[in-house]
Design a protein around this motif. Structure first.
Motif, PDB file in Angstrom:
ATOM      1  N   GLN A 162       0.821  -1.217   0.000  1.00 31.92           N
ATOM      2  CA  GLN A 162       0.000   0.000   0.000  1.00 31.92           C
ATOM      3  C   GLN A 162       0.856   1.269   0.000  1.00 31.92           C
ATOM      4  N   LEU A 163       2.116   1.146   0.417  1.00 31.54           N
ATOM      5  CA  LEU A 163       3.003   2.299   0.535  1.00 31.54           C
ATOM      6  C   LEU A 163       4.092   2.313  -0.548  1.00 31.54           C
ATOM      7  N   ALA A 164       3.934   1.463  -1.560  1.00 36.07           N
ATOM      8  CA  ALA A 164       4.999   1.251  -2.543  1.00 36.07           C
ATOM      9  C   ALA A 164       5.433   2.524  -3.262  1.00 36.07           C
ATOM     10  N   LYS A 165       4.555   3.430  -3.522  1.00 33.74           N
ATOM     11  CA  LYS A 165       4.914   4.605  -4.325  1.00 33.74           C
ATOM     12  C   LYS A 165       5.052   5.881  -3.490  1.00 33.74           C
ATOM     13  N   ARG A 166       5.128   5.737  -2.187  1.00 26.51           N
ATOM     14  CA  ARG A 166       5.220   6.908  -1.317  1.00 26.51           C
ATOM     15  C   ARG A 166       6.604   7.542  -1.362  1.00 26.51           C
ATOM     16  N   LEU A 167       6.624   8.837  -1.090  1.00 26.41           N
ATOM     17  CA  LEU A 167       7.865   9.539  -0.804  1.00 26.41           C
ATOM     18  C   LEU A 167       8.114   9.326   0.682  1.00 26.41           C
ATOM     19  N   TRP A 168       9.336   8.932   1.035  1.00 25.46           N
ATOM     20  CA  TRP A 168       9.695   8.635   2.415  1.00 25.46           C
ATOM     21  C   TRP A 168      10.710   9.641   2.923  1.00 25.46           C
ATOM     22  N   GLU A 169      10.635   9.934   4.217  1.00 25.97           N
ATOM     23  CA  GLU A 169      11.746  10.575   4.913  1.00 25.97           C
ATOM     24  C   GLU A 169      12.200   9.581   5.961  1.00 25.97           C
ATOM     25  N   LEU A 170      13.466   9.224   5.890  1.00 25.30           N
ATOM     26  CA  LEU A 170      14.045   8.255   6.816  1.00 25.30           C
ATOM     27  C   LEU A 170      15.053   8.966   7.682  1.00 25.30           C
ATOM     28  N   ARG A 171      15.036   8.669   8.967  1.00 27.32           N
ATOM     29  CA  ARG A 171      16.005   9.258   9.889  1.00 27.32           C
ATOM     30  C   ARG A 171      16.891   8.169  10.452  1.00 27.32           C
ATOM     31  N   GLY A 172      18.169   8.491  10.526  1.00 28.42           N
ATOM     32  CA  GLY A 172      19.139   7.533  11.031  1.00 28.42           C
ATOM     33  C   GLY A 172      20.536   8.042  10.779  1.00 28.42           C
ATOM     34  N   GLU A 173      21.439   7.122  10.449  1.00 30.28           N
ATOM     35  CA  GLU A 173      22.843   7.486  10.255  1.00 30.28           C
ATOM     36  C   GLU A 173      23.441   6.727   9.077  1.00 30.28           C
ATOM     37  N   HIS A 174      24.305   7.423   8.339  1.00 34.43           N
ATOM     38  CA  HIS A 174      25.067   6.777   7.274  1.00 34.43           C
ATOM     39  C   HIS A 174      26.090   5.842   7.906  1.00 34.43           C
ATOM     40  N   GLN A 175      26.244   4.672   7.308  1.00 34.25           N
ATOM     41  CA  GLN A 175      27.168   3.657   7.799  1.00 34.25           C
ATOM     42  C   GLN A 175      28.255   3.410   6.757  1.00 34.25           C
ATOM     43  N   ASP A 176      29.274   2.663   7.156  1.00 37.07           N
ATOM     44  CA  ASP A 176      30.309   2.255   6.211  1.00 37.07           C
ATOM     45  C   ASP A 176      29.682   1.433   5.084  1.00 37.07           C
ATOM     46  N   GLY A 177      30.266   1.514   3.923  1.00 33.94           N
ATOM     47  CA  GLY A 177      29.773   0.728   2.797  1.00 33.94           C
ATOM     48  C   GLY A 177      28.582   1.357   2.104  1.00 33.94           C
ATOM     49  N   GLY A 178      28.289   2.620   2.398  1.00 38.04           N
ATOM     50  CA  GLY A 178      27.199   3.315   1.721  1.00 38.04           C
ATOM     51  C   GLY A 178      25.807   2.947   2.211  1.00 38.04           C
ATOM     52  N   ARG A 179      25.721   2.306   3.350  1.00 41.03           N
ATOM     53  CA  ARG A 179      24.417   1.933   3.909  1.00 41.03           C
ATOM     54  C   ARG A 179      23.881   3.064   4.778  1.00 41.03           C
ATOM     55  N   PHE A 180      22.557   3.060   4.965  1.00 39.14           N
ATOM     56  CA  PHE A 180      21.917   4.022   5.854  1.00 39.14           C
ATOM     57  C   PHE A 180      21.139   3.229   6.892  1.00 39.14           C
ATOM     58  N   ALA A 181      21.510   3.361   8.183  1.00 44.31           N
ATOM     59  CA  ALA A 181      20.836   2.667   9.285  1.00 44.31           C
ATOM     60  C   ALA A 181      19.597   3.476   9.661  1.00 44.31           C
TER      61      ALA A 181
END
Length: 135
Positions: free
Chosen positions: A69-88
């Motif tokens: 149901q949320l497949a086409k939503r715009l998201w704002e995610l909060r967290g931290e950038h991690q090594d390897g280009g990941r976002f926690a």
């Protein structure tokens, strides 16, 4: 005795300040989900271009982000950038008309709100997606 009370108060204030600084240091990214195949890690296509692999710190966050149901939503995610280009990812919001919305699921029969999709924990009936304005 008095020194122990003072020490406990300073320790509590220190812990509170540490928690507040961690919240303040959380980064925010916006974008849309790259449609995931079963078992694949989630990726966010960033509003400014490029993609980032998501590391969801909670199973409920992942279930919510995988909700069709949320497949086409715009998201704002909060967290931290991690090594390897990941976002926690620590917190998720949908963005509608430029405003943040919390994602919840509600059972009309039992009046129970939960934060992940699925059947009601009480009556096992369907829950309805609700996006509530605000953080």
């Amino acid at each position: 005795m008095l020194s122990e009370i003072i020490f406990r108060r300073f320790a509590a204030v220190g812990a509170l300040m540490l928690a507040l600084s961690a919240l303040a240091s959380a980064e925010a990214i916006r974008g849309t989900l790259v449609p995931p195949a079963d078992g694949e890690k989630l990726q966010l296509a960033l509003a400014g271009g490029g993609t980032v692999d998501l590391e969801l710190l909670d199973e409920g966050l992942e279930l919510t982000m995988r909700d069709p149901q949320l497949a086409k939503r715009l998201w704002e995610l909060r967290g931290e950038h991690q090594d390897g280009g990941r976002f926690a990812v620590e917190k998720i919001f949908t963005v509608k008309d430029g405003e943040l919305h919390r994602v919840t699921y509600y059972c009309e029969i039992c009046h129970i709100t939960t934060h992940e999709p699925g059947l009601c924990m009480c009556c096992q009936g369907d829950t309805d997606l609700r996006e509530l304005l605000g953080e």
